[in-house]
Design a protein around this motif. Structure first.
Motif, PDB file in Angstrom:
ATOM      1  N   ALA A  54      -4.674  10.415 -11.551  1.00 37.48           N
ATOM      2  CA  ALA A  54      -5.677   9.621 -12.260  1.00 37.48           C
ATOM      3  C   ALA A  54      -6.918   9.386 -11.407  1.00 37.48           C
ATOM      4  CB  ALA A  54      -5.075   8.276 -12.667  1.00 37.48           C
ATOM      5  N   VAL A  55      -6.735   9.401 -10.101  1.00 41.51           N
ATOM      6  CA  VAL A  55      -7.859   9.169  -9.196  1.00 41.51           C
ATOM      7  C   VAL A  55      -8.841  10.336  -9.263  1.00 41.51           C
ATOM      8  CG1 VAL A  55      -8.527   8.918  -6.760  1.00 41.51           C
ATOM      9  CG2 VAL A  55      -6.566   7.660  -7.653  1.00 41.51           C
ATOM     10  N   ARG A  56      -8.300  11.555  -9.226  1.00 41.31           N
ATOM     11  CA  ARG A  56      -9.177  12.733  -9.266  1.00 41.31           C
ATOM     12  C   ARG A  56      -9.954  12.791 -10.576  1.00 41.31           C
ATOM     13  NH1 ARG A  56      -5.137  15.876  -7.507  1.00 41.31           N
ATOM     14  NH2 ARG A  56      -5.170  17.077  -9.399  1.00 41.31           N
ATOM     15  N   ASP A  57      -9.335  12.297 -11.652  1.00 39.65           N
ATOM     16  CA  ASP A  57     -10.004  12.299 -12.954  1.00 39.65           C
ATOM     17  C   ASP A  57     -11.136  11.278 -13.014  1.00 39.65           C
ATOM     18  OD1 ASP A  57      -8.413  14.266 -13.895  1.00 39.65           O
ATOM     19  OD2 ASP A  57      -7.062  12.948 -15.017  1.00 39.65           O
ATOM     20  N   ALA A  58     -10.946  10.141 -12.338  1.00 36.81           N
ATOM     21  CA  ALA A  58     -11.859   9.014 -12.510  1.00 36.81           C
ATOM     22  C   ALA A  58     -12.898   8.852 -11.404  1.00 36.81           C
ATOM     23  CB  ALA A  58     -11.049   7.726 -12.633  1.00 36.81           C
ATOM     24  N   VAL A  59     -12.529   9.220 -10.203  1.00 32.82           N
ATOM     25  CA  VAL A  59     -13.415   8.940  -9.067  1.00 32.82           C
ATOM     26  C   VAL A  59     -14.303  10.145  -8.760  1.00 32.82           C
ATOM     27  CG1 VAL A  59     -13.451   8.335  -6.602  1.00 32.82           C
ATOM     28  CG2 VAL A  59     -11.747   7.305  -8.121  1.00 32.82           C
ATOM     29  N   ASP A  60     -15.521   9.860  -8.391  1.00 31.08           N
ATOM     30  CA  ASP A  60     -16.489  10.882  -8.004  1.00 31.08           C
ATOM     31  C   ASP A  60     -15.901  11.735  -6.876  1.00 31.08           C
ATOM     32  OD1 ASP A  60     -19.121  12.100  -7.772  1.00 31.08           O
ATOM     33  OD2 ASP A  60     -19.288  10.975  -5.902  1.00 31.08           O
ATOM     34  N   PRO A  61     -15.902  13.070  -7.042  1.00 28.17           N
ATOM     35  CA  PRO A  61     -15.272  13.950  -6.037  1.00 28.17           C
ATOM     36  C   PRO A  61     -15.804  13.719  -4.620  1.00 28.17           C
ATOM     37  CG  PRO A  61     -15.942  15.211  -7.959  1.00 28.17           C
ATOM     38  CD  PRO A  61     -16.456  13.818  -8.164  1.00 28.17           C
ATOM     39  N   ALA A  62     -17.083  13.458  -4.498  1.00 31.48           N
ATOM     40  CA  ALA A  62     -17.671  13.236  -3.173  1.00 31.48           C
ATOM     41  C   ALA A  62     -17.085  11.972  -2.539  1.00 31.48           C
ATOM     42  CB  ALA A  62     -19.184  13.115  -3.293  1.00 31.48           C
ATOM     43  N   ARG A  63     -16.889  10.977  -3.389  1.00 32.57           N
ATOM     44  CA  ARG A  63     -16.328   9.721  -2.888  1.00 32.57           C
ATOM     45  C   ARG A  63     -14.866   9.912  -2.470  1.00 32.57           C
ATOM     46  NH1 ARG A  63     -16.860   4.443  -2.349  1.00 32.57           N
ATOM     47  NH2 ARG A  63     -15.242   3.047  -3.077  1.00 32.57           N
ATOM     48  N   LEU A  64     -14.155  10.704  -3.261  1.00 28.37           N
ATOM     49  CA  LEU A  64     -12.757  10.971  -2.938  1.00 28.37           C
ATOM     50  C   LEU A  64     -12.654  11.747  -1.623  1.00 28.37           C
ATOM     51  CD1 LEU A  64      -9.894  10.544  -3.929  1.00 28.37           C
ATOM     52  CD2 LEU A  64     -10.085  12.654  -5.252  1.00 28.37           C
ATOM     53  N   THR A  65     -13.589  12.662  -1.412  1.00 29.17           N
ATOM     54  CA  THR A  65     -13.616  13.416  -0.161  1.00 29.17           C
ATOM     55  C   THR A  65     -13.833  12.476   1.021  1.00 29.17           C
ATOM     56  OG1 THR A  65     -14.510  15.325  -1.332  1.00 29.17           O
ATOM     57  CG2 THR A  65     -14.752  15.326   1.056  1.00 29.17           C
ATOM     58  N   SER A  66     -14.745  11.529   0.856  1.00 32.95           N
ATOM     59  CA  SER A  66     -14.991  10.547   1.907  1.00 32.95           C
ATOM     60  C   SER A  66     -13.739   9.731   2.187  1.00 32.95           C
ATOM     61  CB  SER A  66     -16.110   9.584   1.498  1.00 32.95           C
ATOM     62  OG  SER A  66     -17.252  10.287   1.162  1.00 32.95           O
ATOM     63  N   PHE A  67     -13.058   9.375   1.113  1.00 35.77           N
ATOM     64  CA  PHE A  67     -11.826   8.596   1.247  1.00 35.77           C
ATOM     65  C   PHE A  67     -10.799   9.350   2.092  1.00 35.77           C
ATOM     66  CE2 PHE A  67      -7.507   7.835  -0.478  1.00 35.77           C
ATOM     67  CZ  PHE A  67      -7.346   6.520  -0.085  1.00 35.77           C
ATOM     68  N   HIS A  68     -10.610  10.639   1.752  1.00 36.04           N
ATOM     69  CA  HIS A  68      -9.641  11.448   2.495  1.00 36.04           C
ATOM     70  C   HIS A  68     -10.065  11.587   3.955  1.00 36.04           C
ATOM     71  CE1 HIS A  68      -6.999  12.400  -0.728  1.00 36.04           C
ATOM     72  NE2 HIS A  68      -7.918  12.998  -1.454  1.00 36.04           N
ATOM     73  N   LYS A  69     -11.340  11.818   4.139  1.00 36.04           N
ATOM     74  CA  LYS A  69     -11.863  12.036   5.483  1.00 36.04           C
ATOM     75  C   LYS A  69     -11.702  10.780   6.347  1.00 36.04           C
ATOM     76  CE  LYS A  69     -16.087  13.748   7.482  1.00 36.04           C
ATOM     77  NZ  LYS A  69     -17.525  13.879   7.226  1.00 36.04           N
ATOM     78  N   LEU A  70     -12.068   9.647   5.763  1.00 36.91           N
ATOM     79  CA  LEU A  70     -11.989   8.385   6.517  1.00 36.91           C
ATOM     80  C   LEU A  70     -10.549   7.983   6.805  1.00 36.91           C
ATOM     81  CD1 LEU A  70     -14.816   6.127   5.113  1.00 36.91           C
ATOM     82  CD2 LEU A  70     -14.381   6.672   7.490  1.00 36.91           C
ATOM     83  N   THR A  71      -9.684   8.209   5.823  1.00 40.80           N
ATOM     84  CA  THR A  71      -8.279   7.875   6.037  1.00 40.80           C
ATOM     85  C   THR A  71      -7.723   8.729   7.175  1.00 40.80           C
ATOM     86  OG1 THR A  71      -8.154   7.554   3.651  1.00 40.80           O
ATOM     87  CG2 THR A  71      -6.092   7.467   4.858  1.00 40.80           C
TER      88      THR A  71
END
Ligand SMILES: [Zn+2]
Length: 103
Positions: A54-71
Motif C-alpha cells: 500500500a505504501v508503494r501505491d500511495a507514497v511518492d516514489p522519490a519520497r519512498l526512495t529517501s525513506f529506504h536510503k535514510l533507514t
C-alpha cells in the motif's frame, strides 16, 4: 559573528556529516509511510518489491526512495553487522515503529 547575529563556523577537516539519528527517528519523520504500511498485504513489508504494498501505491516514489536510503544510513551507522543482517534490523525497526504507533 555575522552582522545578522548568525555565526559562521568553519570546520576544517570535516569531510562528511554522517547521519547520527537512529532508525526510530527516521521512521518518525516518515509518518505517512507508517500510515499506509498498515494496509500492506504483508506485516513485514519492506515496501520494496512485495506484492500488495500500500505504501508503494500511495507514497511518492522519490519520497519512498529517501525513506529506504535514510533507514539504511541510520542502521549502517548504528549497526556494525554485515549488510544482510542489517536489513533484518531495518525491517525489525520498522515493525517496532508501527507497533509503537498502535497499528
Ligand atoms: Zn509495503
Amino acid at each position: 559573528m555575522l552582522a545578522t547575529g548568525a555565526a559562521l563556523i568553519d570546520t576544517p577537516g570535516l569531510r562528511e556529516i554522517q547521519l547520527w539519528a537512529g532508525e526510530s527517528s527516521v521512521a518518525a519523520v516518515f509518518d505517512d509511510i507508517a500510515e499506509f504500511a498498515v494496509r500492506c498485504r504483508f506485516a513485514d513489508c519492506s515496501h520494496a518489491t512485495e506484492p500488495g504494498c500500500a505504501v508503494r501505491d500511495a507514497v511518492d516514489p522519490a519520497r519512498l526512495t529517501s525513506f529506504h536510503k535514510l533507514t539504511r544510513e541510520a542502521v549502517r551507522h548504528t549497526d556494525p553487522r554485515p549488510e544482510k543482517t542489517r536489513w533484518r534490523a531495518i525491517h525489525k525497526a520498522q515493525r517496532q515503529f508501527y507497533k509503537l504507533r498502535g497499528h
